[in-house]
Design a protein around this motif. Structure first.
Motif, PDB file in Angstrom:
ATOM      1  N   ASN A  76       0.707  -1.196  -0.007  1.00  0.00           N
ATOM      2  CA  ASN A  76       0.041  -0.070   0.184  1.00  0.00           C
ATOM      3  C   ASN A  76       0.884   1.174   0.209  1.00  0.00           C
ATOM      4  OD1 ASN A  76      -2.389   1.875   0.783  1.00  0.00           O
ATOM      5  ND2 ASN A  76      -1.015   1.935   2.385  1.00  0.00           N
ATOM      6  N   ALA A  77       1.965   1.194   0.593  1.00  0.00           N
ATOM      7  CA  ALA A  77       2.997   2.407   0.460  1.00  0.00           C
ATOM      8  C   ALA A  77       2.922   2.954  -0.561  1.00  0.00           C
ATOM      9  CB  ALA A  77       4.241   2.200   1.283  1.00  0.00           C
ATOM     10  N   GLY A  78       2.824   4.598  -0.607  1.00  0.00           N
ATOM     11  CA  GLY A  78       2.858   5.279  -1.963  1.00  0.00           C
ATOM     12  C   GLY A  78       3.349   6.724  -1.871  1.00  0.00           C
ATOM     13  N   ILE A  79       3.455   7.381  -2.623  1.00  0.00           N
ATOM     14  CA  ILE A  79       3.958   8.878  -2.756  1.00  0.00           C
ATOM     15  C   ILE A  79       3.316   9.470  -3.873  1.00  0.00           C
ATOM     16  CG2 ILE A  79       6.134   8.624  -3.734  1.00  0.00           C
ATOM     17  CD1 ILE A  79       7.261  10.791  -2.128  1.00  0.00           C
ATOM     18  N   SER A  80       3.170  10.816  -3.753  1.00  0.00           N
ATOM     19  CA  SER A  80       2.508  11.428  -4.975  1.00  0.00           C
ATOM     20  C   SER A  80       3.559  12.743  -4.777  1.00  0.00           C
ATOM     21  CB  SER A  80       1.166  11.615  -5.135  1.00  0.00           C
ATOM     22  OG  SER A  80       0.690  12.431  -6.074  1.00  0.00           O
ATOM     23  N   THR A  81       4.240  12.984  -6.142  1.00  0.00           N
ATOM     24  CA  THR A  81       5.179  14.008  -6.051  1.00  0.00           C
ATOM     25  C   THR A  81       4.438  15.195  -7.129  1.00  0.00           C
ATOM     26  OG1 THR A  81       6.316  13.394  -8.160  1.00  0.00           O
ATOM     27  CG2 THR A  81       6.976  12.808  -5.669  1.00  0.00           C
ATOM     28  N   HIS A  82       3.470  14.832  -7.789  1.00  0.00           N
ATOM     29  CA  HIS A  82       2.668  15.718  -9.034  1.00  0.00           C
ATOM     30  C   HIS A  82       3.718  16.027 -10.016  1.00  0.00           C
ATOM     31  CE1 HIS A  82      -0.838  15.955  -6.675  1.00  0.00           C
ATOM     32  NE2 HIS A  82      -0.309  15.986  -5.548  1.00  0.00           N
ATOM     33  N   ALA A  83       4.983  15.321 -10.043  1.00  0.00           N
ATOM     34  CA  ALA A  83       5.735  15.704 -11.320  1.00  0.00           C
ATOM     35  C   ALA A  83       5.146  15.484 -12.649  1.00  0.00           C
ATOM     36  CB  ALA A  83       7.020  15.023 -11.041  1.00  0.00           C
ATOM     37  N   GLN A  84       5.570  16.263 -13.412  1.00  0.00           N
ATOM     38  CA  GLN A  84       5.286  16.047 -15.009  1.00  0.00           C
ATOM     39  C   GLN A  84       6.377  15.262 -15.553  1.00  0.00           C
ATOM     40  OE1 GLN A  84       2.267  18.650 -16.887  1.00  0.00           O
ATOM     41  NE2 GLN A  84       3.336  20.085 -15.914  1.00  0.00           N
ATOM     42  N   LEU A  85       6.288  14.658 -16.723  1.00  0.00           N
ATOM     43  CA  LEU A  85       7.507  14.067 -17.039  1.00  0.00           C
ATOM     44  C   LEU A  85       8.362  14.706 -17.912  1.00  0.00           C
ATOM     45  CD1 LEU A  85       5.548  10.528 -18.150  1.00  0.00           C
ATOM     46  CD2 LEU A  85       7.099  11.144 -16.226  1.00  0.00           C
ATOM     47  N   ALA A  92      12.167  13.368  -8.493  1.00  0.00           N
ATOM     48  CA  ALA A  92      10.873  13.359  -7.938  1.00  0.00           C
ATOM     49  C   ALA A  92      10.387  12.272  -8.950  1.00  0.00           C
ATOM     50  CB  ALA A  92      10.021  14.624  -8.123  1.00  0.00           C
ATOM     51  N   ILE A  93      10.548  12.329 -10.113  1.00  0.00           N
ATOM     52  CA  ILE A  93      10.148  11.307 -11.048  1.00  0.00           C
ATOM     53  C   ILE A  93      10.751   9.742 -10.707  1.00  0.00           C
ATOM     54  CG2 ILE A  93      10.063  10.462 -13.433  1.00  0.00           C
ATOM     55  CD1 ILE A  93      10.000  13.414 -14.178  1.00  0.00           C
ATOM     56  N   ARG A  94      12.212   9.637 -10.394  1.00  0.00           N
ATOM     57  CA  ARG A  94      12.679   8.595  -9.982  1.00  0.00           C
ATOM     58  C   ARG A  94      12.057   8.279  -8.770  1.00  0.00           C
ATOM     59  NH1 ARG A  94      17.985  11.018 -11.936  1.00  0.00           N
ATOM     60  NH2 ARG A  94      18.536   9.923 -13.747  1.00  0.00           N
ATOM     61  N   LEU A  95      11.670   8.966  -7.606  1.00  0.00           N
ATOM     62  CA  LEU A  95      11.370   8.527  -6.550  1.00  0.00           C
ATOM     63  C   LEU A  95       9.865   8.017  -6.634  1.00  0.00           C
ATOM     64  CD1 LEU A  95      11.321   8.503  -3.417  1.00  0.00           C
ATOM     65  CD2 LEU A  95      10.290  10.850  -3.445  1.00  0.00           C
ATOM     66  N   GLU A  96       8.774   8.444  -7.552  1.00  0.00           N
ATOM     67  CA  GLU A  96       7.789   7.840  -7.824  1.00  0.00           C
ATOM     68  C   GLU A  96       7.839   6.399  -8.235  1.00  0.00           C
ATOM     69  OE1 GLU A  96       4.684   8.869  -7.625  1.00  0.00           O
ATOM     70  OE2 GLU A  96       4.817  11.070  -7.932  1.00  0.00           O
ATOM     71  N   MET A  97       8.926   6.120  -9.094  1.00  0.00           N
ATOM     72  CA  MET A  97       9.407   4.741  -9.580  1.00  0.00           C
ATOM     73  C   MET A  97       9.891   3.946  -8.659  1.00  0.00           C
ATOM     74  SD  MET A  97       8.469   2.840 -12.505  1.00  0.00           S
ATOM     75  CE  MET A  97       8.360   4.314 -13.730  1.00  0.00           C
ATOM     76  N   GLU A  98      10.818   4.426  -8.069  1.00  0.00           N
ATOM     77  CA  GLU A  98      11.470   3.492  -6.788  1.00  0.00           C
ATOM     78  C   GLU A  98      10.496   3.144  -5.747  1.00  0.00           C
ATOM     79  OE1 GLU A  98      14.364   2.716  -6.181  1.00  0.00           O
ATOM     80  OE2 GLU A  98      15.617   3.631  -7.906  1.00  0.00           O
ATOM     81  N   THR A  99       9.444   4.165  -5.460  1.00  0.00           N
ATOM     82  CA  THR A  99       8.434   3.642  -4.524  1.00  0.00           C
ATOM     83  C   THR A  99       7.351   2.575  -5.292  1.00  0.00           C
ATOM     84  OG1 THR A  99       8.714   5.501  -3.655  1.00  0.00           O
ATOM     85  CG2 THR A  99       6.701   4.607  -2.867  1.00  0.00           C
ATOM     86  N   VAL A 138       0.006  14.493 -13.627  1.00  0.00           N
ATOM     87  CA  VAL A 138       0.482  13.548 -12.753  1.00  0.00           C
ATOM     88  C   VAL A 138       1.172  12.471 -13.609  1.00  0.00           C
ATOM     89  CG1 VAL A 138      -1.000  14.038 -10.731  1.00  0.00           C
ATOM     90  CG2 VAL A 138      -1.759  12.553 -12.840  1.00  0.00           C
ATOM     91  N   GLY A 139       2.160  12.690 -14.490  1.00  0.00           N
ATOM     92  CA  GLY A 139       2.757  11.744 -15.123  1.00  0.00           C
ATOM     93  C   GLY A 139       3.575  10.920 -14.897  1.00  0.00           C
ATOM     94  N   ALA A 140       4.414  11.319 -13.632  1.00  0.00           N
ATOM     95  CA  ALA A 140       5.285  10.382 -12.939  1.00  0.00           C
ATOM     96  C   ALA A 140       4.555   9.480 -12.062  1.00  0.00           C
ATOM     97  CB  ALA A 140       6.369  11.212 -12.059  1.00  0.00           C
ATOM     98  N   TYR A 141       3.465   9.780 -11.450  1.00  0.00           N
ATOM     99  CA  TYR A 141       2.603   8.965 -10.591  1.00  0.00           C
ATOM    100  C   TYR A 141       1.970   7.865 -11.701  1.00  0.00           C
ATOM    101  CZ  TYR A 141      -0.684   7.476  -7.199  1.00  0.00           C
ATOM    102  OH  TYR A 141      -1.777   6.813  -6.443  1.00  0.00           O
ATOM    103  N   ALA A 142       1.206   8.310 -12.551  1.00  0.00           N
ATOM    104  CA  ALA A 142       0.598   7.551 -13.720  1.00  0.00           C
ATOM    105  C   ALA A 142       1.531   6.289 -14.309  1.00  0.00           C
ATOM    106  CB  ALA A 142       0.044   8.204 -14.733  1.00  0.00           C
ATOM    107  N   ALA A 143       2.814   6.822 -14.349  1.00  0.00           N
ATOM    108  CA  ALA A 143       3.947   6.007 -15.275  1.00  0.00           C
ATOM    109  C   ALA A 143       4.204   4.817 -14.228  1.00  0.00           C
ATOM    110  CB  ALA A 143       5.043   6.720 -15.818  1.00  0.00           C
ATOM    111  N   ALA A 144       4.377   5.336 -12.967  1.00  0.00           N
ATOM    112  CA  ALA A 144       4.736   4.285 -11.872  1.00  0.00           C
ATOM    113  C   ALA A 144       3.789   3.100 -11.666  1.00  0.00           C
ATOM    114  CB  ALA A 144       5.386   5.171 -10.642  1.00  0.00           C
ATOM    115  N   LYS A 145       2.408   3.929 -11.576  1.00  0.00           N
ATOM    116  CA  LYS A 145       1.245   2.859 -11.347  1.00  0.00           C
ATOM    117  C   LYS A 145       1.033   1.955 -12.652  1.00  0.00           C
ATOM    118  CE  LYS A 145      -0.049   4.081  -7.044  1.00  0.00           C
ATOM    119  NZ  LYS A 145       0.210   2.881  -6.034  1.00  0.00           N
TER     120      LYS A 145
END
Length: 223
Positions: A76-85, A92-99, A138-145
């Protein structure tokens, strides 16, 4: 999977959906390890607090060794940085993918042998409608999900022979801290989402759709 008497490890259980999932698992008769980067912030009676940072391999290994009786992992653990790609901060984008991707993969890799060694069980990955809808803001979040959805599908097939059920929860906005900026009328009660998630998981559903928007988006994918 039967949740009564399950031994559950819930990541990000100190607040939001994770805390509610941990509480509802307790109500269903499970033993719960509630994990967080700051376990002292876990205030849910009846759980076993456990330090876990899903971006740190040594933390994951220690948690898997401590929760050696686990039969259920809730990623369940997650993060949202609102970073665009294109112009967003690359860290921030890397952090989304790392998480969302590598963190989910790492906890799955650590706990899958534990669960298999205890006779089998399950893994529930908390994803998003944004696994399928990729909005630029929310490109970084969407790509990671989206990556986590692919991970879920691949590990489902890989772990089936080990008697481990792998399911995904897809949900749009919930009334949690992460969606504080979203209008109230657009958000779903996380207690309802948790109930739908656990009911669906107990029924063995590979994908659990928690709200009307998510169901509509999933139905439209083929077209």
């Amino acid at each position: 999977m039967e949740l009564t008497n399950a031994i559950a490890v819930v990541t990000g259980a100190n607040r939001g959906l994770g805390r509610i999932l941990a509480a509802q698992l307790l109500e269903r008769g499970a033993k719960v390890y509630a994990t967080a980067r700051r376990p002292e912030t876990i205030d849910l009676p009846g759980v076993t607090p456990l330090y876990l940072d899903i971006t740190k391999p040594e933390s994951i290994a220690e948690a898997a060794a401590t929760a050696s009786d686990a039969t259920l992992l809730v990623n369940n653990a997650g993060i949202s940085t609102h970073a665009q790609l294109i112009d967003g901060d690359l860290d921030a984008i890397r952090l989304e993918m790392e998480t969302h991707y590598f963190g989910t993969l790492a906890t799955t890799r650590a706990f899958a042998p534990v669960i298999a060694g205890n006779g089998g069980g399950g893994i529930l990955n908390v994803l998003s409608v944004l696994s399928w809808v990729h909005l630029p803001q929310v490109g970084a979040y969407a790509a990671a999900k989206a990556a986590a959805w692919a991970l879920t599908n691949a590990t489902r097939a890989e772990l089936a022979e080990k008697n481990i059920q792998v399911s995904a929860l897809h949900v749009a906005y919930m009334d949690t801290d992460m969606a504080a900026s979203v209008p109230q009328e657009d958000k779903t009660d996380p207690a309802l989402v948790a109930k739908i998630a656990l009911d669906g998981f107990a029924a063995g559903l590979p994908e659990i759709l928690a709200d009307d928007l998510t169901r509509t988006v999933k139905a439209g994918l083929a077209s």
